[in-house]
Design a protein around this motif. Structure first.
Motif, PDB file in Angstrom:
ATOM      1  N   VAL A  79      -0.762  -3.520   0.388  1.00  0.00           N
ATOM      2  CA  VAL A  79      -2.187  -3.557   0.748  1.00  0.00           C
ATOM      3  C   VAL A  79      -2.524  -2.436   1.733  1.00  0.00           C
ATOM      4  CG1 VAL A  79      -3.924  -4.895   1.990  1.00  0.00           C
ATOM      5  CG2 VAL A  79      -2.562  -5.972   0.206  1.00  0.00           C
ATOM      6  N   TYR A  80      -1.660  -2.248   2.754  1.00  0.00           N
ATOM      7  CA  TYR A  80      -1.914  -1.158   3.710  1.00  0.00           C
ATOM      8  C   TYR A  80      -1.951   0.181   2.979  1.00  0.00           C
ATOM      9  CZ  TYR A  80      -0.405  -4.538   7.256  1.00  0.00           C
ATOM     10  OH  TYR A  80      -0.266  -5.637   8.050  1.00  0.00           O
ATOM     11  N   ALA A  81      -0.971   0.379   2.104  1.00  0.00           N
ATOM     12  CA  ALA A  81      -0.898   1.648   1.388  1.00  0.00           C
ATOM     13  C   ALA A  81      -2.154   1.855   0.552  1.00  0.00           C
ATOM     14  CB  ALA A  81       0.352   1.676   0.501  1.00  0.00           C
ATOM     15  N   ALA A  82      -2.586   0.785  -0.121  1.00  0.00           N
ATOM     16  CA  ALA A  82      -3.790   0.883  -0.948  1.00  0.00           C
ATOM     17  C   ALA A  82      -5.003   1.216  -0.076  1.00  0.00           C
ATOM     18  CB  ALA A  82      -4.016  -0.428  -1.690  1.00  0.00           C
ATOM     19  N   ALA A  83      -5.072   0.617   1.115  1.00  0.00           N
ATOM     20  CA  ALA A  83      -6.206   0.876   1.993  1.00  0.00           C
ATOM     21  C   ALA A  83      -6.267   2.348   2.380  1.00  0.00           C
ATOM     22  CB  ALA A  83      -6.106   0.006   3.247  1.00  0.00           C
TER      23      ALA A  83
END
Lengths: 301, 269
Positions: free
Chosen positions: A188-192
């Motif tokens: 999720v962090y990476a996607a953000a």
């Protein structure tokens, strides 16, 4: 009156670009709690990347698509290299790293490009302005507005409808509960970060078309800060509205406050346009620190 | 209890937080296929920690299983990440009704199906609405504004969306009205019987837990001090007194009755 209308309309349109960048910023803040001060440089990078593609004679829409792809790659790399090792570190450390990142990115830009202002040649959008009654609007504003709106719509649909969009929102709400359902917080962090780079990249490209590309795009990108403070740090609709408000206020300040004279003396020495958003931000922080739609915990009645 | 046919086995596990605080000091328990097993105990006994050790959420709180092993359907899972464990089919409903406040009820449920892919969403939602009909009417409401009972149903439904092979429930009765608790526990029994879903439930409300569970473990300061079939435990003097709040019928408790302390001490050693 015509001037007023014109300032409002173009302000609204530029504001939609800020809204796009602000959305990217909010996303990182919401999902991982990282206050990203390098957002201006992400915008800057986007502008230079799309400029490079355009100069390679790649059609503009395609150049934008490539910018998006590069944005995803850079976003994933940045998160993996700089942010992931810091998970669990104090907030201040992470903020300082984003400050460091902003200098790092700016340095990279200077390394590859000059500090001279670059212009998309031939111009991407026709320079012929559009007339609506007495209001004159440059086509570049209209097209930027449309592009920003389309991308905003895509992002909003992504968050509301898709599996990963919902997973990102869920992680923002309650990371532990999301984890118990198998939602990977790291992903999720990476996607953000990937989405933030994408949004900033397109934002930078559009701003570059309006103003030409130089370091000042980075300062325009930094306008996300007042935008998100107005909107409430972790509200996506807030970021969008905040961005638009900043665009309009900035234009009005430039149109009315800058040339303001009293008894023949100029009241402001100039540049009000640039600082006005930050003045508004300061006032907002004093009066309504949660912004318009910031999360104050939902209290059940 | 016979060791065959258990889908979950905890063999003498030790759990440490921050590498210094020993919370579980050798806990062994088993969950047979298709049954409800209860873990009872007071505050701080290590009930929630046991569940988190199984689901892997422990690592997220700087805790670790330092000794012993956890096996799920024949595979060791104590070294795996929470995400992998969820993928393997163990889904934990964390204590305290942790809904995604800013999503709607239905969006909450859809996040539950995250690992299972888009095709499972629709039948999954139907199944959840079947067991929790109350959620149907509020499906478009923001989760943060729902009542406590609705939120508890939501988080259980959300876990169900992940099509678990083992459900871990942490204090489903916490802070709910008695009637609601009854409703929730009826649904737990239904889930177990109709879906053949094994459930490991942690409860402070021992009376209730012993009525739905077939087997129970009593945890005290990180150790299993007693275990047995639910009806055996219900009749046990110690359980009656310490957990069910019952004394022998008609007799009044007296401070002279120091046996109380002795009995309790025996458990602790």
């Amino acid at each position: 009156m015509d001037i007023f209308l014109q300032l409002i309309i173009t302000g609204f349109m530029v504001g939609s670009i800020y809204a796009l960048v602000a959305l990217g910023w909010t996303l990182i803040y919401k999902s991982s709690g990282v206050l990203n001060l390098a957002m201006g440089e992400l915008t800057l990078i986007g502008a230079y990347v799309s400029y490079t593609f355009y100069m390679w004679k790649i059609p503009f829409p395609l150049a934008v698509v490539f910018t998006l792809i590069i944005g995803v790659i850079l976003g994933l790399l940045t998160e993996r290299i700089f942010l992931r090792p810091l998970i669990g570190e104090p907030t201040l450390t992470v903020i300082m790293v984003t400050v460091g990142l902003s200098f790092f990115f700016r340095g990279l830009i200077f390394l590859f490009f000059n500090t001279d202002t670059l212009v998309f040649t031939p111009p991407v959008f026709p320079s012929e302005p559009v007339r609506l009654g007495n209001v004159v609007i440059g086509q570049v504003y209209i097209w930027s507005f449309i592009a920003a709106l389309v991308l905003l719509a895509v992002f909003v649909i992504f968050f509301q409808r898709t599996r990963w969009g919902l997973a990102i929102q869920a992680t923002a709400d309650d990371e532990m509960a999301a984890l118990s359902l198998g939602v990977s917080a790291k992903f999720v962090y990476a996607a953000a970060w990937a989405i933030a780079f994408m949004a900033a990249g397109v934002g930078g490209t559009l701003l570059g078309n309006i103003n030409g590309i130089n370091i000042s795009i980075g300062y325009l990108g930094l306008l996300v800060l007042p935008a998100v403070v107005i909107g409430g740090l972790n509200s996506v609709p807030g970021a969008i509205v905040g961005g638009i408000i900043i665009g309009v206020l900035q234009n009005l300040a430039g149109g009315y406050l800058d040339p303001l004279t009293i008894a023949g003396f100029k009241v402001f020495p100039g540049g009000v346009k640039d600082i006005f958003p930050y003045v508004v931000m300061t006032i907002m922080l004093l009066v309504k620190p949660y912004g318009l739609w910031g999360w104050i915990r939902i209290e059940r009645v | 209890m016979d060791t065959n046919g258990s889908i979950l086995k905890l063999n003498n596990i030790e759990v440490m937080y921050h590498e210094v605080i020993l919370v579980l000091k050798g806990v062994s328990l088993q969950v047979p296929a298709q049954s409800i097993v209860a873990v009872l105990g007071a505050n701080g006994a290590g009930k929630s920690t046991t569940l988190k050790a199984i689901s892997g959420l422990l690592k997220h709180e700087d805790g670790a299983v330092t000794d012993g092993s956890i096996e799920f359907m024949g595979q060791r899972i104590d070294r795996k990440h929470a995400e992998e464990i969820a993928r393997a089919g163990i889904v934990q409903v964390i204590e305290g009704r942790r809904v995604f406040e800013h999503l709607t009820v239905e969006q909450n449920l859809i996040v539950g199906a995250h690992l299972r892919g888009g095709a499972t969403v629709k039948p999954g939602l139907e199944r959840v609405y079947h067991y929790f009909p109350r959620l149907t009417q509020i499906r478009h409401r923001l989760a943060g504004f729902c009542s406590g009972g609705e939120q508890q149903m939501m988080v259980m439904g959300r876990a169900l969306m992940a099509s678990p092979k083992l459900l871990l429930l942490d204090e489903p009765s916490m802070g709910l009205a008695p009637l609601l608790i009854k409703e929730i526990f009826t649904i737990i029994t239904q889930l177990n019987q109709r879906e053949q879903l094994p459930i490991l439930v942690v409860e402070q409300n021992a009376k209730l837990a012993l009525t739905v569970a077939s087997y129970a473990y009593v945890l005290e300061t990180g150790r299993v001090v007693m275990d047995g079939n639910a009806d055996q435990l219900r009749d046990n003097q110690d359980i009656k007194e310490f957990y069910l709040g019952l004394t022998d019928l008609g007799t009044r408790k007296s401070f002279r009755d120091v046996k109380h302390y002795k009995r309790r001490k025996r458990w602790l050693t």
